[in-house]
Enzyme design. Structure first.
Site, PDB file in Angstrom:
ATOM      1  N   ARG A  52       0.832  -1.213   0.000  1.00 21.44           N
ATOM      2  CA  ARG A  52       0.000   0.000   0.000  1.00 21.44           C
ATOM      3  C   ARG A  52       0.860   1.253   0.000  1.00 21.44           C
ATOM      4  O   ARG A  52       0.552   2.227  -0.685  1.00 21.44           O
ATOM      5  CB  ARG A  52      -0.967  -0.039   1.186  1.00 21.44           C
ATOM      6  N   TYR A 110      -6.822  -0.023  -6.881  1.00 29.30           N
ATOM      7  CA  TYR A 110      -6.208  -1.328  -6.541  1.00 29.30           C
ATOM      8  C   TYR A 110      -5.488  -1.305  -5.198  1.00 29.30           C
ATOM      9  O   TYR A 110      -5.352  -0.280  -4.580  1.00 29.30           O
ATOM     10  CB  TYR A 110      -5.373  -1.888  -7.685  1.00 29.30           C
ATOM     11  N   GLU A 111      -5.125  -2.486  -4.744  1.00 26.98           N
ATOM     12  CA  GLU A 111      -4.471  -2.643  -3.434  1.00 26.98           C
ATOM     13  C   GLU A 111      -5.356  -2.106  -2.299  1.00 26.98           C
ATOM     14  O   GLU A 111      -4.864  -1.562  -1.306  1.00 26.98           O
ATOM     15  CB  GLU A 111      -3.110  -1.937  -3.468  1.00 26.98           C
ATOM     16  N   GLY A 112      -6.689  -2.339  -2.434  1.00 28.00           N
ATOM     17  CA  GLY A 112      -7.657  -1.803  -1.476  1.00 28.00           C
ATOM     18  C   GLY A 112      -8.103  -0.427  -1.921  1.00 28.00           C
ATOM     19  O   GLY A 112      -7.293   0.496  -1.910  1.00 28.00           O
ATOM     20  N   GLN A 141      -9.292   2.064   2.433  1.00 32.13           N
ATOM     21  CA  GLN A 141      -8.199   2.673   3.218  1.00 32.13           C
ATOM     22  C   GLN A 141      -8.779   3.555   4.321  1.00 32.13           C
ATOM     23  O   GLN A 141      -8.289   3.570   5.453  1.00 32.13           O
ATOM     24  CB  GLN A 141      -7.290   3.526   2.328  1.00 32.13           C
TER      25      GLN A 141
END
Lengths: 580, 580
Positions: free
Chosen positions: B285, B420-422, B427
């Site tokens: 992240r 992406y990546e959450g 977040q």
């Protein structure tokens, strides 16, 4: 998920936020007309939006081919009489109010921005010709533009002259028989060439020999693709741009006079071309604002449909995967999209209503109000269109980044709106430096007073469903009022840069306060309707939306005020920070 | 205009904002290393950015071909030892601090986001294998990943399981010899197939038979494209996505086990796969946040170069057409771009420094700080990357909408970073619901105290060049403090939705206050350097930029605070407003 024209929301906004001239058209008639327009938008124009993006318009041998289905849709559009909705009945128009035409414009563009752009340019041509064309030119061309049999273009930009028209180099030479030979190269000409109609009327800015330098030496010419005798004029499309969005709308480079000179006719007086352009600019800018509203509405509908369908995670209290619309964070995104769209719609319709009112007893005061609101309608609506379409991608998650979903196209298409027809920075400068001083500042003060009246209406409404709406609206309007005083004072001083430095946050602040006032007005009308026994759930939705806007988006006003009134010191030091 | 790695700004930020572990590497060494990295980024990787976008990666017969030049650039990258910058020296890494690796990651991605993504995935694989792999797996595979001879992928997403991994269906069956057969379909697998290396190590989440439902029944497997005996494993790329941006990065659909089962090895314990994923998630992240900083830097450089070149209109006082960088409104855009980029850089490097400090005497407190800052680093940096790249288009005017200019690509590429990546919504939820309560709230309170210390430093500095910086920073931090109390209280009540409703504006508020503190720290260091007789004009630029941020961007804090603390009522009524 395809676009559905939000007819009932449009009619409610016309009836309760902007008003429509009752002597011209009743609310019931407006609803009937917009319902019919909605059928065309939903059934014919919207289905071409995705395929139009994929195909794009193509150029071969100086001829542009529009995507499959485009010609048929354009024919249905013109045969329905939609092209001349607001135009003069003497030339075949329907003479309906600007407010109604605004709602229709929102529809065509919500359905398909690349398609809607073509009649938008023609509308500008109709205005220019109506206001400044000779009787002879009008007789020859106006009915063709009103019916949509032919289209119009605006030829302003040259490679060295984008926002700055004083740098323009295209030239015109009188032939001696009342016509002129036009020679020059233009870029970024929307629908400069296409296969939708047999003829295209180019409105071209050029300089006469010995004309004064700068913008006072520019004249406007009408230069048809096909001359009255049926021969081709000396002009051609020399290229089309490969663009981020609106792929189906051909953005042409145009070469005039490669064979000696394209034949054109003067529109208005010599060296007064810029004044002619300004005539149509107000309505063209409002129309671009409406494009923003349309594409924001389309993105909101698409995201909402996806969020109701897509299941991921469990919302508080659910025992199985919930549709993502149940998650607080997704709700915030969707409400933001819906609230910004409704606020921008209110501002744009209000601007159209001021244009209508300018023809009535209010006269100049209404015309000034339209002038004041126009840059806000253009820039606020298109700024939020960028934000709303980007949120539309976000709601889709990873699927939003995949082109097949369609969310990304709306974001790509929307990106031009803040740039063309005067960048949003130029709108902000126009608002601060030309519109605030209108009528000695009384125009803007009157507009703020009208917003205060809505806030007073809220204060009288003690319904808990309104939450903090009243104090927030009040605070937002007072921020706008103080920022307005600052801008007017800065203009009056000998430091115009101090006003220009805050122009962009000032415009946003204006849009937020005006938008909140529009939504509050709608909420008050909805509340009254509920209290009168109406049961349409859309009324409660309007109150929730206005409250969301007031409590979550409008609070940005205080920070914007601070940026306007205390943030301008950078103009003295920007060069230091931007040296590398 | 091609990307130039901003080495001196990076080194200044490392030295004066985040700090770097002095025992591991001196500031001089850091500068030497980053200068060398900059040469590769500027000279080899950046020149492939535009052509990579045009060509894209292509799929034929389950094989993916990267764009021309990609293989050579990747070879130069790995041969320079850049892939293993932060990795364990026992496996061929250079063991340098996270701070230094963060700066390098920013560079590769500023030069070329689609290229930088490949080693970013491999870095995740190195972390997962280092922390959870058996000695046997490490011995067999880790040095290959550290050198970059082979790359790694993350196989999480399935069509029905995006953000919600509990819905995952891929399955694993023990073969009996210590290996497993993996069967399932994955989507959105970045660099799932390519021609840069001979082998690809897929890290795949799957369920064992009889595993518990939900996320507690997920295991992690290493599934190589080529098996140790040299034969091809039973897996293939079944499609690649047609995306809005990062065209050169192949986003693959992967089919595992169509021929009976792909052979894989368990990483970590059975049913503990999610814990393994979380190990690498923090650094992944942060790396995505650094991608945001990189692409924002690239957009800023490009816009600034254009604005210095392009002449339009006359700025106040000029007698001929000025470069547009002289116009106040353009300066506002460019300073906004530069200030957001520098703020995001500060936050990301600060997060990396906390990861470094977690290995030192500070231990857990630093690890918690890294956990707290990670969602801010990821979401704030990528949100501003969208805004900055969009402003980059705007500065270019009509040319920004034309793809050849390159500004639009940066905006398209950046759009994935918030997803992406959450997603950034996730977040925000992570920050509010998992990170604020860390160590009973002492982590976040300590971070706010550190920001206050910077504000106190400003108050001691009476230099007029600092303008309103001190009171604005103070006000922003107090807004954050009150919003933090609100979020913690809401979490402690039995209405988690009241906290989640404000999660996104809360994260933005955190980013603004932390970013302003980072810039103020840089400004104080620059001021001290000037007073010590240094003459580098970059020092004055840092003060101007920090002041601009404090006076123009940070004031949004008050509105965000209000949205967090008083805007959450919509969760009770959103269903009404979103029914249609």
């Amino acid at each position: 998920m395809s676009y559905r024209a939000p007819v009932s929301e449009m009619v409610f906004t016309l009836a309760h936020v902007s008003g429509i001239p009752g002597d011209a058209v009743s609310v019931e008639d407006a609803e009937a007309i917009l319902t019919e327009a909605g059928r065309l938008a939903n059934g014919v124009i919207a289905p071409l939006n995705r395929s139009g993006d994929r195909h794009g318009s193509t150029l071969a041998d100086a001829a542009v081919t529009t995507p499959p289905g485009w010609r048929e849709a354009y024919r249905a559009f013109t045969e329905g009489g939609w092209n001349g909705l607001a135009a003069d009945p003497d030339f075949g128009g329907q003479g309906l109010p600007h407010t109604l035409s605004a709602a229709a414009t929102e529809m065509w563009n919500g359905a398909n921005l690349a398609f809607g752009l073509c009649p938008l340019l023609t509308a500008g041509g109709i205005e220019a010709l109506s206001a400044h064309g000779s009787d002879d030119l009008k007789a020859r061309y106006l009915d063709k533009l009103v019916s949509g049999a032919w289209t119009a273009t605006m030829n302003l930009t040259e490679p060295q002259a984008g926002s700055d028209l004083s740098a323009l180099r295209s030239r015109a030479e009188p032939v001696g028989d009342g016509t002129y030979r036009i020679i020059g190269a233009k870029i970024f000409i929307t629908y400069g060439e296409h296969d939708l109609t047999d003829n295209i009327l180019h409105l071209v800015l050029a300089r006469l020999k010995d004309a004064p330098a700068g913008t006072r030496g520019i004249s406007l010419f009408l230069v048809p693709k096909v001359l009255p005798d049926g021969s081709r004029n000396d002009l051609r499309c020399s290229g089309i741009e490969h663009k981020l969005g609106i792929h189906a709308s051909p953005t042409c480079s145009m070469a005039f006079g490669d064979g000696g000179g394209a034949i054109g006719w003067l529109v208005g007086e010599e060296n007064r071309g810029l004044a002619c352009m300004f005539t149509m600019m107000n309505s063209a800018r409002l129309n671009v604002g409406l494009q923003g509203v349309g594409v924001a509405e389309a993105a909101t509908q698409r995201a909402l449909a996806y969020a109701q369908e897509r299941r991921q995670g469990r919302a508080a209290g659910d025992t199985q995967a919930s549709p993502i619309v149940a998650h607080a964070d997704v709700q915030r995104m969707l409400l933001t999209m819906k609230a910004y769209t409704a606020a921008a719609r209110g501002i744009c319709y209000l601007t159209a209503a001021a244009l209508d009112a300018a023809h009535g007893p209010e006269g100049q005061a209404a015309a000034d109000r339209a002038s004041l609101l126009t840059p806000v309608a253009k820039a606020f609506s298109t700024d939020i269109a960028n934000e709303v379409t980007s949120l539309g991608v976000q709601v889709h998650g990873g699927m939003g980044f995949v082109e097949e979903t369609g969310a990304a196209q709306l974001m790509r298409d929307a990106r031009i709106l803040g740039i063309y027809e005067g960048t949003n920075g130029i709108q902000a400068i126009d608002l601060t430096s030309r519109k605030l001083p209108l009528a000695g500042g009384t125009t803007v003060r009157a507009q703020i007073a009208a917003m205060r009246k809505v806030a007073e209406g809220l204060l009288k409404n003690a319904d808990p469903a309104f939450g903090h709406m009243a104090p927030r609206l009040r605070a937002g309007i007072e921020s706008l009022d103080r920022a307005t005083s600052h801008q007017l004072a800065a203009l009056a001083s000998n430091r115009p840069d101090a006003a220009l430095a805050g122009a962009t946050p000032y415009l946003r602040l204006f849009g937020l306060a005006q938008g909140a006032a529009c939504l509050a007005k709608a909420a008050l009308a909805a509340d009254a309707a509920l209290k009168a026994g109406e049961t349409d759930p859309a009324h409660r939705a309007r109150i929730v939306l206005a409250r969301f806007f007031a409590e979550n988006l409008l609070p940005a006003a205080s920070g914007l005020e601070q940026a306007v009134t205390e943030g301008g010191a950078f103009v003295d030091e920007a060069a230091v920070a931007l040296a590398s």
